[in-house]
Design an enzyme around this catalytic site. Structure first.
Site, PDB file in Angstrom:
ATOM      1  CE  LYS A 108      -3.951  -2.264   2.117  1.00  0.00           C
ATOM      2  NZ  LYS A 108      -4.339  -2.805   3.279  1.00  0.00           N
ATOM      3  CG  ASP A 141      -9.700  -0.423   5.005  1.00  0.00           C
ATOM      4  OD1 ASP A 141      -9.128  -0.796   3.647  1.00  0.00           O
ATOM      5  OD2 ASP A 141      -8.833  -0.879   5.896  1.00  0.00           O
ATOM      6  CD  GLN A 155      -3.349  -4.788   6.349  1.00  0.00           C
ATOM      7  OE1 GLN A 155      -3.218  -3.741   5.725  1.00  0.00           O
ATOM      8  NE2 GLN A 155      -4.213  -5.961   6.179  1.00  0.00           N
TER       9      GLN A 155
END
Ligand code: NAP
Length: 275
Positions: free
Chosen positions: A49, A116, A93
């Site tokens: 990322k 997200d 994460q």
């Protein structure tokens, strides 16, 4: 033979588009990526990322916390990032170590920095059809349909899997596009009878070999979301038996090189939209 949907190529196109947009902004967008613990896969995901951000003209700040981090410490960091005007998007994460409640963490992220799209407010907005961040994996699949001219209106869509990050939101986005949606999961009776009716079949179960050629309607579009790593070879495979399916489907995504790259690209789009 099916057309193979090239997620890698499409993702590159999206990176270039995002880079063009970020270049027009007065300051670079900024992603704060938080990683707790030493899970090797999570480390790879975060590193990828960071690399994607670089390509797209997005600043990435990484926060590494030890595996035994108490939940309060992580929540305090999120609160700090929520109030930091130089941070546009926040990503924690997953999965998180056992002592931390994932839901509490997801809910702590400010919805307007929730790139997200896991926060319940953003999930709710997606359900009611308000403009919102879309979760990256289903959003990437919708982008593939658009790019390859695959129409969804009135189509029978079957989604195998009902997780909060893939299956459920996938079905909602298909519904929004006027498809007729059926969800299948581990309690579904007669999975094959349902998948055989699918004009569009999206599979996200994490069960290698679950979908064989005889479970696919001739001419169907087959999207294989799964990323199953063979413990012996380290090779990635999907849930669909590709060699059988490509002879029957009209379009199919490969694993790797299909949905995975698109998930990454859509995160970059969400960061751009978080500015
Ligand atoms: P998950 O949370 O484990 O959910 C799996 C879903 O599949 C569950 O709803 C489960 O049903 C269902 N399922 C399991 N076995 C089944 C069976 N035999 N028949 C029908 N349904 C079955 O997984 P996830 O996070 O959604 O991820 C799914 C897969 O996609 C994994 O391989 C993951 O690595 C991959 N993934 C890929 C990307 C990408 O970018 N390509 C992104 C995210 C995830 P129940 O609800 O009844 O348990």
């Amino acid at each position: 033979m099916a057309v193979i949907i090239d997620g890698k190529k499409l993702a590159e196109k999206i990176y270039a588009e995002v880079a063009l947009e970020t270049a027009k902004l007065p300051r670079r967008p900024c992603l704060a990526a938080v990683l707790v613990g030493d899970d090797p896969a999570s480390h790879i995901y975060v590193r990828n990322k960071e690399g994607d951000c670089k390509k797209c003209g997005i600043e990435s700040r990484r926060y590494d916390l030890p595996a035994d981090t108490p939940q309060e410490r992580l929540l305090a960091l999120i609160d700090e990032l929520n109030h930091d005007d130089s941070v546009d998007g926040i990503l924690v994460q997953l999965p998180l170590p056992k002592q931390i409640d994932e839901n509490a963490v997801i809910q702590a992220i400010s919805p307007d920095k929730d790139v997200d799209a896991f926060h319940p407010l953003n999930v709710g907005k997606m359900v009611t059809g308000e403009p919102v961040f879309w979760p990256c994996t289903p959003a990437g699949i919708m982008e593939m349909f658009r790019e390859y001219g695959i129409s969804l209106d009135g189509k029978n869509c079957v989604v195998v899997g009902r997780s909060n990050i893939v299956g459920k939101p996938m079905g909602l986005l298909l519904l929004r596009a006027n498809a007729t949606v059926t969800y299948c999961h581990s309690h579904t009776a007669s999975l094959a009878a349902l998948t055989r009716q699918a004009d569009i079949l999206v599979v996200a179960a994490g069960r290698p070999g679950l979908i064989t050629g005889d479970m696919i309607k001739p001419g169907a579009v087959v999207i294989d979301v799964a990323m199953n790593r063979n413990p012996d070879t380290g090779k990635l495979t999907g849930d669909v038996v590709f060699d059988e399916a490509e002879k029957i489907a009209s379009f199919i995504t490969p694993v790797p090189g299909g949905v995975g790259p698109m998930t990454r690209a859509m995160l970059m789009k969400n960061i751009l939209h978080s500015v």
